[in-house]
Design an enzyme around this catalytic site. Structure first.
Site, PDB file in Angstrom:
ATOM      1  N   SER A 228      35.015  28.600  34.327  1.00 39.80           N
ATOM      2  CA  SER A 228      34.003  29.248  34.617  1.00 39.80           C
ATOM      3  C   SER A 228      33.746  31.181  34.439  1.00 39.80           C
ATOM      4  O   SER A 228      34.664  31.976  34.446  1.00 39.80           O
ATOM      5  CB  SER A 228      33.340  29.349  36.005  1.00 39.80           C
ATOM      6  OG  SER A 228      33.623  27.642  36.566  1.00 39.80           O
TER       7      SER A 228
ATOM      8  N   HIS B  53      34.784  19.616  32.995  1.00 45.09           N
ATOM      9  CA  HIS B  53      34.118  21.024  32.581  1.00 45.09           C
ATOM     10  C   HIS B  53      33.807  22.023  30.733  1.00 45.09           C
ATOM     11  O   HIS B  53      34.778  22.510  30.841  1.00 45.09           O
ATOM     12  CB  HIS B  53      34.907  21.394  33.296  1.00 45.09           C
ATOM     13  CG  HIS B  53      34.346  22.906  34.388  1.00 45.09           C
ATOM     14  ND1 HIS B  53      34.658  24.547  34.816  1.00 45.09           N
ATOM     15  CD2 HIS B  53      32.579  23.445  34.038  1.00 45.09           C
ATOM     16  CE1 HIS B  53      33.634  25.057  34.727  1.00 45.09           C
ATOM     17  NE2 HIS B  53      32.487  24.831  34.884  1.00 45.09           N
TER      18      HIS B  53
ATOM     19  N   LYS C  29      28.658  20.235  40.362  1.00 46.24           N
ATOM     20  CA  LYS C  29      30.059  20.536  40.343  1.00 46.24           C
ATOM     21  C   LYS C  29      30.476  19.429  41.159  1.00 46.24           C
ATOM     22  O   LYS C  29      31.573  18.446  40.472  1.00 46.24           O
ATOM     23  CB  LYS C  29      31.006  21.412  40.803  1.00 46.24           C
ATOM     24  CG  LYS C  29      30.427  23.047  39.995  1.00 46.24           C
ATOM     25  CD  LYS C  29      30.617  22.798  38.269  1.00 46.24           C
ATOM     26  CE  LYS C  29      30.334  23.450  37.230  1.00 46.24           C
ATOM     27  NZ  LYS C  29      30.218  24.193  36.902  1.00 46.24           N
TER      28      LYS C  29
ATOM     29  N   TYR D  40      23.539  28.287  46.977  1.00 44.00           N
ATOM     30  CA  TYR D  40      23.537  28.684  45.643  1.00 44.00           C
ATOM     31  C   TYR D  40      25.106  27.756  44.797  1.00 44.00           C
ATOM     32  O   TYR D  40      25.136  26.962  44.765  1.00 44.00           O
ATOM     33  CB  TYR D  40      24.951  29.813  45.590  1.00 44.00           C
ATOM     34  CG  TYR D  40      24.996  30.826  44.823  1.00 44.00           C
ATOM     35  CD1 TYR D  40      24.142  31.808  44.457  1.00 44.00           C
ATOM     36  CD2 TYR D  40      25.740  30.527  43.635  1.00 44.00           C
ATOM     37  CE1 TYR D  40      23.654  32.222  43.402  1.00 44.00           C
ATOM     38  CE2 TYR D  40      25.089  31.341  42.414  1.00 44.00           C
ATOM     39  CZ  TYR D  40      24.680  31.880  42.392  1.00 44.00           C
ATOM     40  OH  TYR D  40      24.618  32.939  41.284  1.00 44.00           O
TER      41      TYR D  40
ATOM     42  N   ARG E 169      30.617  30.020  44.558  1.00 43.73           N
ATOM     43  CA  ARG E 169      31.179  28.531  45.385  1.00 43.73           C
ATOM     44  C   ARG E 169      31.863  29.245  45.725  1.00 43.73           C
ATOM     45  O   ARG E 169      32.691  30.204  45.464  1.00 43.73           O
ATOM     46  CB  ARG E 169      31.409  27.706  43.625  1.00 43.73           C
ATOM     47  CG  ARG E 169      30.386  27.202  43.632  1.00 43.73           C
ATOM     48  CD  ARG E 169      31.130  25.899  41.898  1.00 43.73           C
ATOM     49  NE  ARG E 169      31.526  26.606  40.870  1.00 43.73           N
ATOM     50  CZ  ARG E 169      33.538  27.104  40.820  1.00 43.73           C
ATOM     51  NH1 ARG E 169      34.348  27.006  41.945  1.00 43.73           N
ATOM     52  NH2 ARG E 169      33.228  28.059  39.611  1.00 43.73           N
TER      53      ARG E 169
ATOM     54  N   CYS F 187      33.454  32.295  31.454  1.00 43.47           N
ATOM     55  CA  CYS F 187      34.796  32.510  30.283  1.00 43.47           C
ATOM     56  C   CYS F 187      33.278  32.215  29.314  1.00 43.47           C
ATOM     57  O   CYS F 187      34.706  31.975  27.712  1.00 43.47           O
ATOM     58  CB  CYS F 187      35.868  31.305  30.478  1.00 43.47           C
ATOM     59  SG  CYS F 187      36.515  32.234  31.970  1.00 43.47           S
TER      60      CYS F 187
ATOM     61  N   ASP G 139      28.688  23.316  30.107  1.00 42.94           N
ATOM     62  CA  ASP G 139      29.089  23.478  31.400  1.00 42.94           C
ATOM     63  C   ASP G 139      29.792  22.276  31.681  1.00 42.94           C
ATOM     64  O   ASP G 139      31.296  21.692  32.298  1.00 42.94           O
ATOM     65  CB  ASP G 139      27.869  23.414  32.726  1.00 42.94           C
ATOM     66  CG  ASP G 139      28.981  24.196  33.328  1.00 42.94           C
ATOM     67  OD1 ASP G 139      29.751  25.013  33.609  1.00 42.94           O
ATOM     68  OD2 ASP G 139      28.951  23.748  34.731  1.00 42.94           O
TER      69      ASP G 139
ATOM     70  N   ARG H  32      22.283  33.855  37.778  1.00 40.11           N
ATOM     71  CA  ARG H  32      22.138  32.754  36.856  1.00 40.11           C
ATOM     72  C   ARG H  32      20.719  33.366  36.799  1.00 40.11           C
ATOM     73  O   ARG H  32      20.093  33.141  37.303  1.00 40.11           O
ATOM     74  CB  ARG H  32      22.429  31.883  37.418  1.00 40.11           C
ATOM     75  CG  ARG H  32      24.217  31.795  38.067  1.00 40.11           C
ATOM     76  CD  ARG H  32      24.728  31.218  37.076  1.00 40.11           C
ATOM     77  NE  ARG H  32      26.020  31.559  37.568  1.00 40.11           N
ATOM     78  CZ  ARG H  32      27.403  30.943  36.693  1.00 40.11           C
ATOM     79  NH1 ARG H  32      26.828  30.101  35.604  1.00 40.11           N
ATOM     80  NH2 ARG H  32      28.690  31.006  37.370  1.00 40.11           N
TER      81      ARG H  32
HETATM   82  N1  LIG Z   1      34.023  39.525  24.259  1.00 36.52           N
HETATM   83  C1  LIG Z   1      33.216  38.223  24.754  1.00 36.52           C
HETATM   84  N2  LIG Z   1      32.398  38.032  25.725  1.00 36.52           N
HETATM   85  C2  LIG Z   1      32.138  36.584  25.958  1.00 36.52           C
HETATM   86  C3  LIG Z   1      32.197  35.986  24.735  1.00 36.52           C
HETATM   87  N3  LIG Z   1      31.582  34.612  25.000  1.00 36.52           N
HETATM   88  C4  LIG Z   1      31.057  34.520  26.140  1.00 36.52           C
HETATM   89  N4  LIG Z   1      31.680  36.409  26.234  1.00 36.52           N
HETATM   90  C5  LIG Z   1      31.270  37.160  27.840  1.00 36.52           C
HETATM   91  O1  LIG Z   1      31.510  35.876  29.343  1.00 36.52           O
HETATM   92  C6  LIG Z   1      30.515  35.749  29.856  1.00 36.52           C
HETATM   93  C7  LIG Z   1      30.464  34.473  30.685  1.00 36.52           C
HETATM   94  O2  LIG Z   1      30.048  33.640  29.544  1.00 36.52           O
HETATM   95  P1  LIG Z   1      29.052  32.502  29.676  1.00 36.52           P
HETATM   96  O3  LIG Z   1      28.987  31.496  28.264  1.00 36.52           O
HETATM   97  O4  LIG Z   1      27.955  32.045  30.587  1.00 36.52           O
HETATM   98  O5  LIG Z   1      30.180  31.616  30.149  1.00 36.52           O
HETATM   99  P2  LIG Z   1      30.359  29.795  31.170  1.00 36.52           P
HETATM  100  O6  LIG Z   1      31.674  29.489  30.546  1.00 36.52           O
HETATM  101  O7  LIG Z   1      29.106  29.078  30.564  1.00 36.52           O
HETATM  102  O8  LIG Z   1      30.417  30.169  32.467  1.00 36.52           O
HETATM  103  P3  LIG Z   1      29.763  28.757  34.211  1.00 36.52           P
HETATM  104  O9  LIG Z   1      28.556  28.845  33.705  1.00 36.52           O
HETATM  105  O10 LIG Z   1      30.029  29.877  34.629  1.00 36.52           O
HETATM  106  O11 LIG Z   1      30.752  28.016  34.426  1.00 36.52           O
HETATM  107  C8  LIG Z   1      29.296  36.171  29.913  1.00 36.52           C
HETATM  108  O12 LIG Z   1      29.358  37.947  30.223  1.00 36.52           O
HETATM  109  C9  LIG Z   1      29.810  36.639  28.134  1.00 36.52           C
HETATM  110  O13 LIG Z   1      28.519  37.837  27.596  1.00 36.52           O
HETATM  111  C10 LIG Z   1      33.030  36.603  23.291  1.00 36.52           C
HETATM  112  O14 LIG Z   1      33.004  35.617  22.829  1.00 36.52           O
HETATM  113  N5  LIG Z   1      33.258  37.143  23.655  1.00 36.52           N
HETATM  114  O1  LIG Z   2      28.937  26.253  40.279  1.00 31.88           O
HETATM  115  C1  LIG Z   2      28.570  27.149  39.819  1.00 31.88           C
HETATM  116  O2  LIG Z   2      27.486  27.737  40.661  1.00 31.88           O
HETATM  117  C2  LIG Z   2      28.104  27.498  38.791  1.00 31.88           C
HETATM  118  C3  LIG Z   2      29.528  27.281  37.101  1.00 31.88           C
HETATM  119  O3  LIG Z   2      28.644  26.670  36.791  1.00 31.88           O
HETATM  120  C4  LIG Z   2      30.175  27.363  37.852  1.00 31.88           C
HETATM  121  O4  LIG Z   2      30.903  28.262  38.369  1.00 31.88           O
HETATM  122  O5  LIG Z   2      31.399  26.627  36.680  1.00 31.88           O
HETATM  123 MN   LIG Z   3      30.982  25.843  34.841  1.00 30.29          MN
END
Ligand SMILES: Nc1nc2c(ncn2[C@@H]2O[C@H](COP(=O)(O)OP(=O)(O)OP(=O)(O)O)[C@@H](O)[C@H]2O)c(=O)[nH]1
Ligand SMILES: O=C([O-])CC(=O)C(=O)O
Ligand SMILES: [Mn+2]
Length: 652
Positions: free
Chosen positions: A311, A289, A269, A260, A110, A313, A336, A431
């Site tokens: 994002s 979010h 979003k 993207y 983004r 996290c 999400d 992704r």
């Molecule tokens: N150390 C640690 N890393 C974590 C944990 N949960 C997730 N991660 C890492 O954080 C990264 C992103 O995690 P996602 O669950 O995909 O994050 P998201 O919040 O869904 O991201 P968006 O789709 O961008 O909104 C990955 O590399 C995971 O391995 C945790 O409990 N501990």
């Molecule tokens: O919006 C995107 O491209 C992917 C996403 O879930 C984020 O960044 O939080």
């Molecule tokens: Mn997201």
């Protein structure tokens, strides 16, 4: 059957080609708009408002052809075939109907700096930063500049291309909590991704027609650089002139130059959060979010929890977690976005407006997220991951799955060697895009039209220092303050370079559709709304899986072990007396966080320590942030919460 269809995709199965004609008693032959032929679908069957939107877009973008998407399986197959033939996607024969897209390397995330909210007055859209300070809570654009930006980019931008018309519903079709959009795009990748991410096609068009509902107008073009030279033939885009525009007053989204994720799948979003938050403010609900999960305790009781992390996290990981605590079950409603509204009894209820997951690939593995791994082997469109010589995918975190004969091609299409190559195999923001229904732990109520009841809201982020594993807010107002003061280390999900701690209130910094100060007032007003209806407010917690020790190692194992934190949260929701007061909120009392059978020794004292000097600085940083970024838009209740926190920390 009009023969024009034949020259677009031929041969084409009859049943698919004319979904709209079937329902017509007297089909018209006017499948032509301002000289542009409709090669798929029937204009005559369309609601007048949709027709008008198409006409306006045709006049502006001058596509060669129009394809009105019906959302059928057969249509999807044709699209994937066309994408494959154009070299835009590569089949992954190791799995069932899975594909890999490689973007232009300049179009991988983004672009927050090119994302704008358009209102008459700047103050409606964004806070007024302190003089001389660059605002970081969204970008405003005037109506005149909005029009200029469109006129500089869109005229003729779809020449030589097909314009796809995608009717879609955010939320189950027909649910009272759902909202409808129509996305016009010149990207087949977007159409195929939208089929996964939203309910789309003929059923939604019927909904617009039969109920005469309003829809959010979404116009998207991947664009063409000003000099006419497309860098990567298989992924056209115009990174120099990318712009993502939102006009809440007209429920309109206009996106140019990027193919993207959050820039192009406009239901996500742009609609569900930015436009969605403005609709939510008007109508008295919340567009957030947040993931939504169901947690069933060993005694059989089930609760639903929503959680906002920035994002990349950990939302997808928490939403699909495999709990390590025996007797617990987690089920996923969404990973999400949550739309939440109080019902007539004052119970907060949430729906996941999406239909699929657009999840971060790196870090996803059989150890960390087996449920995601099971989800993505069917009907999945991967973007910017690496590929294996046996037709599978690879990314950082999957090293253990490789056997020594497997060769890897990185996300850029170059040979890549484990332990040899210095660059990552997959882009850090690569992704997977998968249908939610393939998730083995999808919640049985995930499509319930009234939503699931929410008992707790979690805020969290990547905080390497100072912030304990979990703490509970003292009350709703304090919880809203905690959301407003959220900070996190930057990730690859946006265009930022390098790691730094950044404020990301409510994990919504890039997604507010209106002034953040008013957003806070809206959140504060929820308490009255709930009490008047006779309900109980959900409890608010802050979690941090990412605290590090002196050696830079994570202090908490995370992932499935986070079920231990959910166990404590669940007890707190039930009113169990298992907490200890601290200046920042309530933490687990000694022995109340279950840590039996953890694989490694945890330094609980360190994990829950609340260093006074750290928190004094945190309070000062939050004050500076509010002063610089929010100014007079900050509700007095939130300032009072910060003052109280300061007093409590000073007394430590
Ligand atoms: N150390 C640690 N890393 C974590 C944990 N949960 C997730 N991660 C890492 O954080 C990264 C992103 O995690 P996602 O669950 O995909 O994050 P998201 O919040 O869904 O991201 P968006 O789709 O961008 O909104 C990955 O590399 C995971 O391995 C945790 O409990 N501990
Ligand atoms: O919006 C995107 O491209 C992917 C996403 O879930 C984020 O960044 O939080
Ligand atoms: Mn997201």
């Amino acid at each position: 059957m009009p023969e024009i269809i034949e020259n677009f995709y031929s041969p084409i199965p009859k049943s698919v080609a004319h979904h709209y004609v079937k329902a017509l008693s007297a089909p018209t032959l006017s499948n032509n708009i301002r000289g542009c032929s409709v090669v798929y679908g029937d204009m005559a069957r369309l609601p007048l408002k949709v027709k008008t939107f198409i006409e306006e877009s045709v006049v502006l973008c001058k596509p060669d052809k129009i394809h009105i998407v019906d959302g059928s399986e057969a249509e999807n197959k044709l699209m994937l075939k066309a994408l494959k033939e154009a070299g835009a996607i590569i089949p992954l024969p190791k799995y069932d109907n899975c594909w890999l897209a490689r973007t232009n390397p300049a179009d991988v995330a983004r672009v927050e700096s090119k994302t704008f909210i358009c209102t008459e007055n700047r103050e409606e859209a964004i806070c007024t930063p302190k003089a001389g300070v660059q605002g970081s809570l969204g970008n405003w654009i005037s109506p005149k500049d909005y029009d200029d930006a469109i006129m500089k980019r869109f005229p003729g931008c779809m020449k030589g291309r097909t314009m796809f018309v995608v009717p879609f519903s955010m939320g189950p079709v027909g649910s009272p909590l759902s909202k409808i959009g129509v996305e016009i795009t010149d990207s087949q990748y977007v159409v195929c991704s939208m089929k996964i991410m939203a309910r789309m096609g003929a059923a939604v068009m019927d909904e617009i027609l039969n109920k005469n509902v309003e829809f959010v107008k979404c116009l998207h073009s991947v664009g063409t650089p000003e000099n006419g030279k497309i860098d990567v033939e298989s992924w056209p885009c115009d990174p120099e002139r990318v712009i993502i525009l939102h006009k809440p007053a007209l429920s309109e989204i206009v996106s140019y130059g990027s193919g993207y994720g959050g820039n192009s799948l406009l239901g996500k979003k742009c609609f569900a959060l930015r436009i969605g938050s403005t609709i939510a403010q008007r109508e008295g609900w919340l567009a957030e979010h947040m993931l939504i999960l169901g947690v069933t305790c060993p005694n059989g009781t089930k609760k639903y929890i929503a959680a906002a992390f920035p994002s990349a996290c950990g939302k997808t990981n928490l939403a699909m977690m495999t709990p390590t605590l025996p007797g617990y079950k987690i089920e996923c409603v969404g990973d999400d976005i949550a739309w939440m509204k109080f019902d007539s009894h004052g119970q907060l209820r949430a729906i996941n407006p999406e239909n699929g997951f657009f999840g971060v690939a790196p870090g996803t593995s059989y150890e960390t997220n087996p449920n995601a791994m099971a989800t993505i082997v069917k009907d999945t469109l991967f973007t910017n991951v690496a590929m294996t010589s046996d037709g599978g995918v690879f990314w950082e975190g999957l090293e253990d799955t490789l056997d020594k004969d497997t060769k890897i091609t990185d996300w850029l299409g170059n040979p890549w060697g484990l332990g040899v190559s210095k660059t990552p195999a997959a882009h850090p923001n690569s992704r997977f895009c998968s249908p939610a229904e393939h998730c083995p732990i999808i919640d049985p109520c995930w499509e319930d039209s009234e939503g699931v009841p929410i008992s707790a809201i979690l805020f969290g982020g990547r905080r390497p220092q100072g912030v304990p594993l979990v703490f509970e807010s003292r009350n709703w107002e304090h919880g809203v303050f905690i959301g407003s003061a959220m900070r996190s280390e930057t990730t690859a999900a946006a265009e930022f370079k390098g790691k730094m701690i950044m404020n990301d209130p409510f994990a919504m910094r890039p997604f507010f559709g209106y002034n953040f100060g008013n957003y806070l007032k809206h959140w504060l007003s929820m308490e009255n709304r709930c009490t008047e209806l006779g309900g109980n407010m959900p409890k608010i917690f802050h979690v941090n899986w990412f605290r590090k020790d002196q050696n830079g190692q994570f202090m908490w194992p995370g992932f499935g072990e986070n079920s231990r934190v959910l166990d404590w949260i669940s007890n707190r929701i039930d009113g169990v007396d298992c907490f200890e007061e601290t200046p920042i909120g309530l933490i687990p009392s000694e022995g109340s966080l279950r840590i039996e059978n953890l694989k490694s020794q945890i330094n609980m004292k360190e994990l829950f320590s609340i260093p006074k000097d750290f928190w004094l600085k945190e309070v000062a940083d939050i004050q500076t942030y509010f002063d610089n970024q929010v100014g007079s838009d900050l509700p007095k209740e939130i300032q009072a919460q910060l003052n109280d926190l300061k007093t409590r920390v000073e007394k430590m």
